[in-house]
Structures are given as C-alpha cells and as structure tokens.
Design an enzyme around this catalytic site. Structure first.
Site, mmCIF file in Angstrom:
data_model
loop_
_atom_site.group_PDB
_atom_site.id
_atom_site.type_symbol
_atom_site.label_atom_id
_atom_site.label_comp_id
_atom_site.label_asym_id
_atom_site.label_seq_id
_atom_site.Cartn_x
_atom_site.Cartn_y
_atom_site.Cartn_z
ATOM 1 N N CYS A 130 1.232 -1.248 0.676
ATOM 2 C CA CYS A 130 -0.056 0.062 -0.166
ATOM 3 C C CYS A 130 0.851 1.121 0.140
ATOM 4 C CB CYS A 130 -1.160 0.018 1.208
ATOM 5 S SG CYS A 130 -1.612 1.167 1.352
ATOM 6 N N CYS A 133 -0.993 4.458 2.061
ATOM 7 C CA CYS A 133 -0.116 4.719 3.790
ATOM 8 C C CYS A 133 0.159 3.144 3.804
ATOM 9 C CB CYS A 133 -1.985 4.695 4.468
ATOM 10 S SG CYS A 133 -3.329 3.812 3.915
ATOM 11 N N SER A 134 -1.177 2.210 4.577
ATOM 12 C CA SER A 134 -0.366 1.191 4.946
ATOM 13 C C SER A 134 -2.099 0.390 4.964
ATOM 14 C CB SER A 134 0.013 0.512 6.523
ATOM 15 O OG SER A 134 -1.392 1.411 6.932
ATOM 16 N N CYS A 135 -2.221 -0.139 3.990
ATOM 17 C CA CYS A 135 -3.806 -0.897 3.719
ATOM 18 C C CYS A 135 -3.019 -2.445 3.939
ATOM 19 C CB CYS A 135 -4.523 -0.899 2.777
ATOM 20 S SG CYS A 135 -4.929 0.685 2.553
#
Lengths: 224, 109, 100
Positions: A130, A133-135
């Site tokens: 991702c 962000c950090s999905c």
C-alpha cells in the site's frame, strides 16, 4: 474496521479499568509504562480514551474487548484458508471467487472490507503493497509488520519489486510475471502461494504451518 | 512536478534504504490507538471514516509525517477528527492531558 | 450509476493534481492500462474524507499497467505488471480506444 463483529459483554464486580478517572485512585494503565515518562502522544491517547469514555461514546469494556479481538487475529487465519485451498481445489476456486463466502464455510469471519485472494501460479507471482498508507488484510493476518509500513517498502515495492524480494531472500526468474498490487482503496489483498514440492503426505494442519505471513504478502514463498 | 505530489503518496520515490527487517511488538498504548479507531469507525458509532482518518494523517504535513511514529500519526488524526466533529473541545482535551501529566508526576516511583 | 468501463477496456488515468485527499497514486497519473475487474460501486473517498458520507456511489475498477510504462528505468522482467484500484472519475478512454 470490524463493523460486523459482535462484541461480547464483559461483567466485572470491580471495574479496575485502564482509565480510572478519579486521580486519587488512579491505576497505571499498564505496568510497562510505570517506569518511563509518558510521551506527548501517549498522554494524548489516554486523554482521548478517557474523554470518549466519560462522554459515553465508547466504554472501557468495549475498548478492552476490541483489543482482545484484535489480539486474537493472527496470520494463522490466513494460513488456514491457504492450506484448505491447497487440499481442496473446489474450495480454492470459491476462495478466489469470493473469499468472504469461502471463509464463512469454515466459520471464519472476514469482515466488511472485501479481501481479494491473488493466486500464485508457475507463471505469475503476486506481491502486495500500500503505497499511500498501510492497507493490509487485517482480518486474515492481524496487524501489519513494521517493514510493511516502512517508507522504504512503500517507495520501493512498487517500482523495484524484484530488488525488494531479493532482500527477503526471494528470487524470481524473468519468465515469471511479477504482479504488484497497490492496495489503494476499498479492497484488501491476500496472496495464495503455491503449495511447495514434497508436501504430498501432509495434512491440512501441517500444511498451514508452512504458510507464513510473509508468504501471504508475497515477499516469500513457502518452504517444505 | 514533484510539488504536486503529496508527501504520503510515495510509491516509486527514489529510496536507498533497504527494507527494515527488525520490527517491534505493538505496545499497549499503540493497541489502544488501534482499538479506539476501530470503535469510532464501527456501525454503532460511525464517527470516523477510514478516509477521514487517512486525510487527518496526510494533513499533518511532511515534517510531522516523518517525525512521528506510525501510531503517533494515528492518534493525532483521531484527535483532530474528534475535535472537528465536536465530540470534545480543545479546552477539554487540554485540561485532560494536563491532568494525566500531573497524575504521572505525582506518582511515587 | 452504471459502469462506463468493462474488463478489457483500455483506459488512461487523468493527469490531475487536486490538492486534497484522494486515493489515486501520483505515479500512475497520465498512464494507460487495461481494466481487469469492475470491483463494484463505492462512495467516493474524496467526499468521505471530508464528512460527506451519503454522496453518490461511484464505480471502481482494478486497472493493470505494464511496469515498463510506469517506470522508465524499470529493470525487472518485461512481463511485470502493476494493478491499482481506481475510481471511475479518474479514468478516460485510452487514446485510440474505441469507446462509444
């Protein structure tokens, strides 16, 4: 983001909450914080929690139950699905077509966010990142590791994925198509790795133990 | 051209650092941040969409984005969003934080 | 809202740089790819991010790009691909593509 999750009611005779609001009877929230001074953001976290509880937006029980729930989600969930897919080709088809329905078959709740299962084949290898962000497929793998959230992974996994894989000890021949999925919006992704050679006699539980978190993000492949 | 790119939008930006292999186990306060966010976003409350959360993190700006840890960014965004939604006020938050700070200072070692 | 594109359609990501929250990565803007899946209809993150929860549903697609089209210096295999979730208002038909 666990909208579908039913929280169990917890009852305590004495509620020694993490957020005791009377300063005279204050209990430190966690033993590990007793010895070190709280940071600005830790104080902010405690203040927000106490305000939300005082205002009746959340309860201390809900907060504890949510933490317990998140602690209970580990990569073993994803590994269970992968091992089942390896031993049952029809299940694999259903898992790739609709992971939520397939999970429900074995009483595994996948949550409200669709998780797409990307199958590795002899000609295609999948990798998840991702960049924005950090999905991450939290309902199947738990909280993401630090490297997944790192600036370096977010910058490089998309533009030089083979070098990134090499840092994880994974090398792919140029004949294999490397397909990087940028988890940008409303889907989450799980890699379904290939079953390793030499595992013919293994049962589902033994197979599941070969399936690591990193294999399901695509930076590694299972080793028999 | 590059000033059109917002800081968090970093896919493909040249980077020499290797992927950090050593991680840390989530600290209790980090888990509480995660849990607060999840509760505020659930169907019972519907107080914080994932995109509001992301927007709050992005709007911290490049400097804070780099300086803050992951969960520091998260609690900063949760807090700003709750202020915007008038769930609590700046005054309430400030007093509560001062109270917590005082509690810890009075605590016997 | 009915989906404008279908699997196999050639599309290009708009070359646009709105200053607020959006979920279209910078690196794919202006690049062309192929729709590989229509994921369904979702609220627009650019509205959700600012408190508009009830805006119109918008189709969202998974679009596949050739890595060599995204990165001029790409040094992996010529087969390598990148797939991104993109909302319909960010897509236009690729030049030369037949779109009635």
């Amino acid at each position: 983001m666990h909208d579908d999750h039913d929280h169990h009611e917890h009852h305590h005779d004495h509620d020694h909450g993490m957020y005791e609001v009377d300063p005279l009877h204050y209990h430190p929230p966690q033993p590990d914080l007793e010895d070190s001074k709280l940071t600005h953001h830790q104080i902010m976290q405690m203040a927000v929690a106490e305000l939300l509880i005082e205002k009746g937006v959340i309860t201390a029980d809900e907060l504890r139950a949510q933490i317990d729930f998140m602690d209970s989600i580990t990569p073993a969930r994803g590994a269970t699905l992968v091992a089942r897919a390896w031993t049952d080709p029809a299940f694999k088809e259903r898992l790739v077509a609709d992971s939520r329905k397939a999970g429900a078959e074995i009483d595994m709740e996948l949550g409200p966010i669709p998780i797409l299962v990307m199958e590795n084949t002899p000609t295609v290898h999948n990798l998840i990142v991702c960049t924005l962000c950090s999905c991450y497929p939290k309902m199947l793998l738990g909280t993401p590791p630090d490297w997944y959230k790192s600036r370096s992974y977010r910058r490089r996994a998309i533009s030089e994925p083979r070098k990134v894989l090499a840092e994880f000890g994974t090398t792919l021949s140029d004949d294999i198509e490397l397909r990087v999925h940028d988890s940008t919006a409303d889907m989450r992704y799980l890699v379904l790795p290939m079953r390793p050679e030499g595992t013919d006699g293994m049962d589902e539980a033994a197979l599941a133990r070969l399936v690591t978190r990193d294999c399901m993000v695509g930076v590694a492949v299972p080793q028999s | 051209m590059t000033d059109r790119r917002r800081h968090h939008d970093m896919g493909g930006v040249p980077e020499a650092d290797p992927i950090p292999q050593e991680g840390h186990t989530s600290e209790p306060w980090e888990k509480r941040v995660d849990a607060i966010k999840a509760l505020l976003s659930d169907n019972k409350r519907k107080l914080l969409t994932t995109d509001e959360m992301r927007r709050g993190i992005e709007d911290l700006g490049a400097d804070a984005y780099e300086r803050y840890s992951y969960y520091e960014r998260w609690i900063a965004s949760v807090t700003n969003n709750m202020l915007e939604k008038k769930v609590f006020t700046v005054d309430e938050l400030g007093r509560k934080m001062a109270e917590i700070e005082a509690r810890q200072d009075n605590k016997p070692l | 809202m009915s989906a404008r594109y279908k699997e196999g359609d050639s599309v290009r990501v708009r070359t646009a740089y709105p200053p607020g929250h959006c979920r279209t990565p910078f690196y794919c803007r202006g690049k062309s790819g192929v729709v590989v899946r229509h994921c369904g209809e979702f609220r627009n993150p650019e509205e959700l991010a600012y408190g508009a929860y009830e805006g119109p549903l918008t189709p969202m697609y998974r679009v596949r790009f050739e890595q060599k089209d995204l990165w001029p210096d790409y040094d992996g295999s010529a087969r390598d691909k990148c797939e991104i979730e993109i909302y319909e208002h960010w897509l236009v038909p690729a030049e030369g593509a037949d779109h009635a």
